[in-house]
Structures are given as C-alpha cells and as structure tokens.
Write a protein that holds these residues in place. Structure first.
Motif, PDB file in Angstrom:
ATOM      1  N   LEU A 123       0.856  -1.178   0.000  1.00  0.00           N
ATOM      2  CA  LEU A 123       0.000   0.000   0.000  1.00  0.00           C
ATOM      3  C   LEU A 123       0.897   1.234   0.000  1.00  0.00           C
ATOM      4  CD1 LEU A 123      -2.728   1.522   0.399  1.00  0.00           C
ATOM      5  CD2 LEU A 123      -2.385   1.225   2.863  1.00  0.00           C
ATOM      6  N   LEU A 124       0.703   2.127  -0.965  1.00  0.00           N
ATOM      7  CA  LEU A 124       1.455   3.371  -1.036  1.00  0.00           C
ATOM      8  C   LEU A 124       0.589   4.518  -0.515  1.00  0.00           C
ATOM      9  CD1 LEU A 124       3.012   3.096  -4.624  1.00  0.00           C
ATOM     10  CD2 LEU A 124       3.951   2.279  -2.445  1.00  0.00           C
ATOM     11  N   LEU A 125       1.180   5.386   0.292  1.00  0.00           N
ATOM     12  CA  LEU A 125       0.463   6.542   0.825  1.00  0.00           C
ATOM     13  C   LEU A 125       1.312   7.791   0.671  1.00  0.00           C
ATOM     14  CD1 LEU A 125      -0.959   4.746   3.951  1.00  0.00           C
ATOM     15  CD2 LEU A 125      -2.311   5.649   2.061  1.00  0.00           C
ATOM     16  N   ALA A 126       0.682   8.885   0.245  1.00  0.00           N
ATOM     17  CA  ALA A 126       1.422  10.104  -0.050  1.00  0.00           C
ATOM     18  C   ALA A 126       1.842  10.851   1.212  1.00  0.00           C
ATOM     19  CB  ALA A 126       0.577  11.018  -0.931  1.00  0.00           C
ATOM     20  N   TYR A 127       1.156  10.591   2.327  1.00  0.00           N
ATOM     21  CA  TYR A 127       1.421  11.349   3.553  1.00  0.00           C
ATOM     22  C   TYR A 127       2.304  10.561   4.517  1.00  0.00           C
ATOM     23  CZ  TYR A 127      -2.743   8.538   4.610  1.00  0.00           C
ATOM     24  OH  TYR A 127      -3.647   7.513   4.728  1.00  0.00           O
ATOM     25  N   ARG A 128       2.792  11.285   5.536  1.00  0.00           N
ATOM     26  CA  ARG A 128       3.607  10.636   6.562  1.00  0.00           C
ATOM     27  C   ARG A 128       2.736   9.796   7.478  1.00  0.00           C
ATOM     28  NH1 ARG A 128       6.980  15.525   9.083  1.00  0.00           N
ATOM     29  NH2 ARG A 128       4.884  16.449   9.001  1.00  0.00           N
ATOM     30  N   SER A 129       3.340   8.855   8.158  1.00  0.00           N
ATOM     31  CA  SER A 129       2.598   7.946   9.024  1.00  0.00           C
ATOM     32  C   SER A 129       1.883   8.692  10.140  1.00  0.00           C
ATOM     33  CB  SER A 129       3.545   6.906   9.633  1.00  0.00           C
ATOM     34  OG  SER A 129       2.838   6.081  10.546  1.00  0.00           O
ATOM     35  N   PRO A 130       0.571   8.476  10.292  1.00  0.00           N
ATOM     36  CA  PRO A 130      -0.136   9.050  11.439  1.00  0.00           C
ATOM     37  C   PRO A 130       0.181   8.255  12.693  1.00  0.00           C
ATOM     38  CG  PRO A 130      -1.638   7.732  10.131  1.00  0.00           C
ATOM     39  CD  PRO A 130      -0.330   7.738   9.396  1.00  0.00           C
ATOM     40  N   ALA A 131      -0.359   8.691  13.809  1.00  0.00           N
ATOM     41  CA  ALA A 131      -0.082   8.015  15.083  1.00  0.00           C
ATOM     42  C   ALA A 131      -0.512   6.560  15.061  1.00  0.00           C
ATOM     43  CB  ALA A 131      -0.772   8.757  16.225  1.00  0.00           C
ATOM     44  N   HIS A 132      -1.558   6.268  14.294  1.00  0.00           N
ATOM     45  CA  HIS A 132      -2.061   4.892  14.230  1.00  0.00           C
ATOM     46  C   HIS A 132      -1.519   4.165  12.995  1.00  0.00           C
ATOM     47  CE1 HIS A 132      -4.874   7.397  11.905  1.00  0.00           C
ATOM     48  NE2 HIS A 132      -5.079   6.318  11.159  1.00  0.00           N
ATOM     49  N   GLY A 133      -0.352   4.567  12.520  1.00  0.00           N
ATOM     50  CA  GLY A 133       0.205   3.992  11.300  1.00  0.00           C
ATOM     51  C   GLY A 133       0.325   2.475  11.311  1.00  0.00           C
ATOM     52  N   ALA A 134       0.570   1.887  12.499  1.00  0.00           N
ATOM     53  CA  ALA A 134       0.705   0.427  12.584  1.00  0.00           C
ATOM     54  C   ALA A 134      -0.590  -0.281  12.234  1.00  0.00           C
ATOM     55  CB  ALA A 134       1.149   0.043  13.996  1.00  0.00           C
ATOM     56  N   SER A 135      -1.733   0.415  12.340  1.00  0.00           N
ATOM     57  CA  SER A 135      -3.036  -0.209  12.056  1.00  0.00           C
ATOM     58  C   SER A 135      -3.200  -0.551  10.585  1.00  0.00           C
ATOM     59  CB  SER A 135      -4.170   0.728  12.484  1.00  0.00           C
ATOM     60  OG  SER A 135      -4.138   0.995  13.862  1.00  0.00           O
ATOM     61  N   TYR A 136      -2.502   0.144   9.704  1.00  0.00           N
ATOM     62  CA  TYR A 136      -2.658  -0.091   8.270  1.00  0.00           C
ATOM     63  C   TYR A 136      -2.292  -1.530   7.905  1.00  0.00           C
ATOM     64  CZ  TYR A 136      -3.263   4.923   7.300  1.00  0.00           C
ATOM     65  OH  TYR A 136      -3.729   6.211   7.257  1.00  0.00           O
ATOM     66  N   GLY A 137      -1.088  -1.920   8.306  1.00  0.00           N
ATOM     67  CA  GLY A 137      -0.643  -3.273   7.992  1.00  0.00           C
ATOM     68  C   GLY A 137      -1.503  -4.324   8.657  1.00  0.00           C
ATOM     69  N   GLU A 138      -1.919  -4.062   9.894  1.00  0.00           N
ATOM     70  CA  GLU A 138      -2.744  -5.009  10.640  1.00  0.00           C
ATOM     71  C   GLU A 138      -4.111  -5.202   9.979  1.00  0.00           C
ATOM     72  OE1 GLU A 138      -2.991  -3.370  14.513  1.00  0.00           O
ATOM     73  OE2 GLU A 138      -0.844  -3.563  14.944  1.00  0.00           O
ATOM     74  N   LYS A 139      -4.720  -4.113   9.561  1.00  0.00           N
ATOM     75  CA  LYS A 139      -6.076  -4.183   9.026  1.00  0.00           C
ATOM     76  C   LYS A 139      -6.120  -4.571   7.549  1.00  0.00           C
ATOM     77  CE  LYS A 139      -8.239  -0.956  12.294  1.00  0.00           C
ATOM     78  NZ  LYS A 139      -9.231  -1.901  12.815  1.00  0.00           N
ATOM     79  N   LEU A 140      -5.099  -4.181   6.784  1.00  0.00           N
ATOM     80  CA  LEU A 140      -5.128  -4.439   5.349  1.00  0.00           C
ATOM     81  C   LEU A 140      -4.250  -5.617   4.940  1.00  0.00           C
ATOM     82  CD1 LEU A 140      -5.127  -0.783   3.973  1.00  0.00           C
ATOM     83  CD2 LEU A 140      -7.048  -2.211   4.669  1.00  0.00           C
ATOM     84  N   GLY A 141      -3.412  -6.066   5.841  1.00  0.00           N
ATOM     85  CA  GLY A 141      -2.640  -7.280   5.596  1.00  0.00           C
ATOM     86  C   GLY A 141      -1.583  -7.172   4.530  1.00  0.00           C
ATOM     87  N   CYS A 142      -0.902  -6.026   4.450  1.00  0.00           N
ATOM     88  CA  CYS A 142       0.140  -5.862   3.436  1.00  0.00           C
ATOM     89  C   CYS A 142       1.163  -4.844   3.920  1.00  0.00           C
ATOM     90  CB  CYS A 142      -0.467  -5.406   2.109  1.00  0.00           C
ATOM     91  SG  CYS A 142      -1.228  -3.770   2.178  1.00  0.00           S
TER      92      CYS A 142
END
Length: 336
Positions: free
Chosen positions: A169-188
């Motif tokens: 998953l590519l994101l244009a912005y910097r990691s928010p405080a909950h950045g770890a949730s992305y990998g956990e929820k989307l599995g990539c």
C-alpha cells in the motif's frame, strides 16, 4: 454564500448510513452522528435521497469526533462491501474479470461516490489502483484516504470471493499516530511518504475471472448504470440551471414560478426536486444575489438603490436587510 465544490457534488446515503450504523454499535445515537448535516435518521433507508459531499463530510467529521478508534477510516472501509453501491456493485459482480469490474467503477465516479480520481496504472511488474485529486477539507484527507483505499480493497475481495491481499500500500502522507493499524487491518506492507496513494497488485490479478460473472446480467446492469448516471447528473445540474437563469436576469427571476416557466417545468416539480437536493429556490436566489451584490459593491460606484433594483428588490431597505443577514455588514460598510 458562494458554493464550494463539496456543496455542488451529490452522492447517495450509503456511506452516511454505514457511519451511523457503525457508531450505533458503540452506543452513539444517530442524531449525534447526523448533527448539522441536514439529514434525518428516518431518511437513511430512502434510496432516492441524494446528499451533497459537504453533508457527508459533516457526518464523517461527527463520526470521528464521537469515535475512539483513531483508525476509523480503515474500519469503515473494511465494512463497505460491493453491495453498498447498488446497481453499480451488482454490475461489477457480473463482470467477466476483475479488471473489467474495476474499470467499470472508475468510469462511473458519480455512482461510486468517491472524493478521489481513481485510475489503474501498470508500472513494471505491478498494477496500481490509485486515488488522487482530493480537494475537500484538508483535516479529513487522511481519514478519507483510508476510507477510500480500504473500501476498494474490500470491493476487490468481494468481487473475487476471497481475501486477496495487495503486494503493498502506497500513501502520499507521513505515518499518522495509528500507522501500525494499516498493515494489521489491510494485511500488506505499507509505504508512507510515497508520493501517491495506491493499492498495488500483481497484474495477473486483473485477468482473474469473477465467480459470479454473467454477461446478460452485466449488459443489463450497465444499461441501468448509464440511465441512473444520466438521472443523477440531471438532478445535480438542476441547481446550476437555476443559477444560470438567475445570473442572466435577476430582476425577472425573483419567483420559483418565473424560473420554472423558463425551464419548461412546473413549479411543483421544481420545488420537489430542490427538496430532494436538500435546498430551496430561496437559498439559490440568496446565493446568487449575494455574489452579485459583492461584485457590484466592490467593482462599481452604483448607488445602493440601483444595486437593489438589479438584484430584483423593489425597495433598497429590503436589500440592506438581506445583505446584513448574509455578511453581517451593511452594504455601505462592505464597500469601504
């Protein structure tokens, strides 16, 4: 009084209904989530009800305020299944391949209700489903990007009938405080600060046949999508048609009946359609009058009584009262 882009674009209630339902499970009343949006809880089951992106954004902002989940955008997106998109969703399910289904969605952004410009881009050994061009409330950009990309992944999984995962998953912005949730929820794997927003897949995935493909249903659904989109734009363009009539001749268009006659519609039909768009003739008239008044006050030396006449007022006092209500200033004070 000027119309913002998010006030012009219309969409369905499916995202709002999902937000109300999700927060309702956490004990948040629907009235709190809908506060200030002009949408009532009784309307959520009405498929004909259209709302503006501004109304939807207000609901989503309320949802963020009343919800403790910092990754609410991702959570809502994972719950937004392909069936939420009505006839567009069912036509996607009946498509021959995943690529055909995604291109169908990209071709009908009004029915998809997205805030982004979606595209499929082939780069090297991967294909990217990109989301660009966000132009609304900046404080909601991260949330809406999460909602968009998570919902697109949910749609891809629904179409294939399996929990396929993106390569990254590519994101244009910097990691928010909950950045770890992305990998956990989307599995990539997730790459922040990548310069673009995209779900990246193996190109071969686009050629995968869909389990519910049906060419007859697909063609029938496609025709319905085209008809619905025509109706959708027709209703959306109605406000613009009224604004054009008002801008062309304010003095001769001060009543709903006058404008209805020029548009070859009945006043009753026009009033009903405006109610469905959550606006009124008086609101549009005030909007155009205010914009025109500011132009005349700033760019000309016309006396107030002549400006009032050009705006369709029979008395200058009525114009003064209206302008004070719109701007908080008297016309003479605004001109200084």
């Amino acid at each position: 009084m000027s119309v913002l882009p998010e006030q012009r674009v219309l969409t369905t209630l499916h995202t709002v209904a999902l937000a109300v339902q999700a927060l309702g499970h956490g004990g948040v009343a629907a009235e709190l989530v809908l506060d200030g949006s002009g949408i009532s809880a009784s309307e959520l089951d009405n498929p004909a009800r259209l709302i503006s992106h501004a109304q939807e954004l207000r609901v989503l902002a309320n949802a963020c305020a009343y919800n403790r989940d910092s990754a609410l955008g991702l959570s809502l997106g994972k719950r937004m299944h392909v069936s939420a998109y009505g006839i567009l969703g069912y036509t996607m399910l009946a498509s021959r391949t995943l690529g055909e289904a995604l291109r169908l969605a990209i071709a009908h952004p009004a029915l998809l209700g997205t805030y982004f410009q979606l595209n499929l881009l082939a780069t090297d050994d991967e294909v990217r489903l990109t989301a660009a061009g966000y132009r609304y409330a900046s404080q909601m950009e991260v949330f809406n990007t999460e909602l968009c990309l998570a919902s697109l992944l949910t749609v891809v999984q629904d179409l294939l009938g399996e929990s396929v995962r993106p390569r990254r998953l590519l994101l244009a912005y910097r990691s928010p405080a909950h950045g770890a949730s992305y990998g956990e929820k989307l599995g990539c794997p997730v790459e922040f600060g990548a310069g673009s927003n995209a779900l990246c897949f193996n190109p071969a995935l686009l050629e995968r046949p869909l389990p519910l493909a049906d060419p007859v249903s697909h063609q029938h659904g496609l025709q319905q999508c085209l008809q619905l989109e025509t109706q959708f734009h027709s209703r959306q363009d109605l406000c613009e048609q009224i604004r054009q009539q008002l801008n062309g001749d304010l003095a001769g268009c001060v009543s709903l009946e006058q404008v209805a006659g020029r548009l070859h519609r009945s006043a009753r039909t026009l009033r009903r359609h405006l109610q469905q768009l959550n606006t009124s003739f008086q609101h549009l008239l005030d909007e155009v009058r205010y914009d025109k008044a500011r132009q005349l006050l700033q760019q000309t030396d016309l006396p107030i009584y002549l400006i009032a006449e050009q705006l369709g007022y029979s008395e200058a006092a009525s114009f003064r009262h209206a302008f004070q209500r719109w701007s908080g200033l008297a016309p003479s004070d605004f001109r200084r």
